[in-house]
Write a protein that holds these residues in place. Structure first.
Motif, short mmCIF file in Angstrom:
data_model
loop_
_atom_site.label_atom_id
_atom_site.label_comp_id
_atom_site.label_asym_id
_atom_site.label_seq_id
_atom_site.Cartn_x
_atom_site.Cartn_y
_atom_site.Cartn_z
N GLN A 82 -6.85 -5.72 8.20
CA GLN A 82 -8.28 -5.88 7.39
C GLN A 82 -8.14 -7.24 6.82
O GLN A 82 -6.85 -7.74 6.28
CB GLN A 82 -7.92 -4.74 6.32
CG GLN A 82 -9.23 -4.93 5.35
CD GLN A 82 -9.25 -3.97 3.97
OE1 GLN A 82 -7.99 -3.06 4.13
NE2 GLN A 82 -10.31 -3.96 3.27
N TYR B 16 -0.43 -5.94 1.37
CA TYR B 16 -1.73 -6.50 1.04
C TYR B 16 -1.25 -8.22 0.45
O TYR B 16 -0.47 -8.41 -0.23
CB TYR B 16 -2.37 -5.88 -0.27
CG TYR B 16 -2.86 -4.55 -0.17
CD1 TYR B 16 -3.76 -4.23 0.69
CD2 TYR B 16 -2.32 -3.54 -0.83
CE1 TYR B 16 -4.25 -2.83 0.78
CE2 TYR B 16 -2.74 -2.29 -0.86
CZ TYR B 16 -3.68 -2.09 0.09
OH TYR B 16 -4.29 -0.79 0.06
N ALA C 247 0.87 -1.22 -0.05
CA ALA C 247 0.05 -0.03 -0.10
C ALA C 247 0.96 1.31 -0.03
O ALA C 247 2.10 1.28 0.22
CB ALA C 247 -0.76 0.04 1.29
N LEU D 196 -10.60 -1.80 -2.58
CA LEU D 196 -9.37 -2.10 -1.65
C LEU D 196 -10.16 -1.74 -0.33
O LEU D 196 -9.96 -2.45 0.97
CB LEU D 196 -8.25 -1.16 -1.70
CG LEU D 196 -7.31 -1.49 -2.78
CD1 LEU D 196 -6.30 -0.54 -2.98
CD2 LEU D 196 -6.52 -2.86 -2.31
N ASP E 153 2.02 -0.55 4.09
CA ASP E 153 1.22 -1.89 4.72
C ASP E 153 1.21 -2.77 3.55
O ASP E 153 1.50 -2.49 2.36
CB ASP E 153 -0.22 -1.42 4.99
CG ASP E 153 -0.32 -1.00 6.39
OD1 ASP E 153 0.62 -0.69 7.13
OD2 ASP E 153 -1.68 -0.41 6.58
N LYS F 144 -4.77 -7.32 4.69
CA LYS F 144 -3.80 -6.43 4.83
C LYS F 144 -2.89 -6.41 6.21
O LYS F 144 -3.47 -6.63 7.32
CB LYS F 144 -4.64 -5.00 4.76
CG LYS F 144 -3.82 -3.85 4.70
CD LYS F 144 -4.94 -2.51 4.77
CE LYS F 144 -3.86 -1.18 4.55
NZ LYS F 144 -4.82 -0.07 4.44
N SER G 104 -3.64 1.12 -6.41
CA SER G 104 -3.75 1.99 -5.27
C SER G 104 -4.51 3.36 -5.65
O SER G 104 -5.27 3.81 -4.81
CB SER G 104 -2.37 2.41 -4.52
OG SER G 104 -1.77 1.13 -4.00
#
Length: 322
Positions: free
Chosen positions: A208, A187, A181, A242, A185, A198, A223
């Motif tokens: 997430q 994914y 991300a 997302l 972060d 996430k 993104s």
């Protein structure tokens, strides 16, 4: 298995893309293709190790990495750059858990030199890689997924030393694709369980999680558009948000596959199109907003040819497929 690489270039004619060239010099099976960030280099990886071409000249470049028999089949590959320098670094992973970095030789720009190599953990297959430029000091941040359900983040510093940031074992997820991300972060996309997860950039804790309700053959993230797309291994490629709840935005339908094999998918033209392979000899180019097929690119000589591996250049509109 013979190798056929086809390049397509963005066209100003009625056809959206035109055939640029074909390469047939790789004799083994191909599992990864990657175009460099400047659009000048192609990495091809598989059972014959790693090979690098200069796209403009169509000439193969020399590499100092010739250990594929002892390190295993090359399973994935990415090109990366840092904020400090535009020099391209090739990172690839193997079936025996090795992660290797190559960079242009300081004395010969036609040669790539191995600058770092390490076997990770217990030596399980590296299934996916992604990169993030971390600072002005020239560090690279690399996310790695392995067959034993581990996702880890490493940094390669300016001295070509590899250091660990975190490593976490997921409960049920075998990572098939990983992506960073904007805030670093990570994914993670699960192969068999279809989970989208996430992870926090500092320690890998889950922030997430949702289910895509299908296996995931491959995934790509955009993104800026706030979306990701997966190969659903059923009827095509499925788009999600997302920050969504797991409900698909739309499906880009292809012909029903005759075999359940993972096929790579990518965003192109700044996220305006979705590009994916097939098992009928075609590369599909879809309009992301409408789901309409904009063009089908013929790669294989027969309708039963498997187009499993693709790569898209973000710089110059080139697409390649195997």
């Amino acid at each position: 298995m013979s190798f056929l690489l086809t390049f397509f270039n963005k066209s100003a004619q009625l056809q959206r893309y035109k055939l640029l060239t074909r390469l047939t010099t790789y004799s083994g099976s191909v599992y990864a293709l990657a175009i460099s960030n400047d659009g000048n280099l192609l990495a091809c990886a598989g059972t014959e190790g790693i090979k690098i071409w200069d796209i403009k000249s169509r000439k193969e470049l020399t590499s100092s990495s010739h250990h594929h028999e002892s390190r295993g089949t090359v399973s994935c590959a990415i090109w990366s750059t840092t904020r400090k320098t535009a020099a391209e670094t090739l990172c690839y992973g193997t079936g025996l858990g090795y992660i290797i970095f190559l960079r242009h030789s300081l004395t010969n720009q036609k040669t790539f030199q191995e600058i770092c190599a390490r076997r990770l953990g217990s030596g399980f297959e590296i299934t996916c890689l992604s990169w993030h430029s971390t600072s002005s000091e020239g560090n690279l941040r690399i996310a790695v997924g392995t067959r034993d359900k581990i996702v880890q983040v490493l940094t390669l510093n300016a001295s070509s030393q590899l250091q660990s940031v975190f490593a976490v074992r997921l409960e049920n997820t075998v990572p098939k694709s990983v992506a960073f991300a904007d805030n670093r972060d990570v994914y993670v996309f699960g192969l068999y369980d279809g989970n989208f997860t996430k992870l926090k950039d500092e320690d890998g804790s889950v922030v997430q999680e949702m289910s895509c309700k299908s296996v995931i053959g491959h995934a790509a993230v955009h993104s800026k558009r706030g979306v990701f797309v997966v190969d659903n291994a059923a009827d095509g490629f499925t788009l999600y948000r997302l920050d969504g709840d797991g409900e698909p935005v739309r499906t880009f339908a292809t012909a029903v596959p005759s075999m359940s094999l993972p096929k790579q998918v990518a965003f192109g033209e700044e996220g305006k199109v979705v590009v994916g392979g097939s098992d009928n000899g075609l590369v599909y180019v879809f309009d992301r907003k409408t789901g309409q097929i904009l063009e089908t690119l013929h790669h294989a000589d027969t309708d039963s040819g498997l187009v499993q591996t693709i790569s898209v250049s973000v710089k110059i509109g080139w697409k390649e497929c195997n």
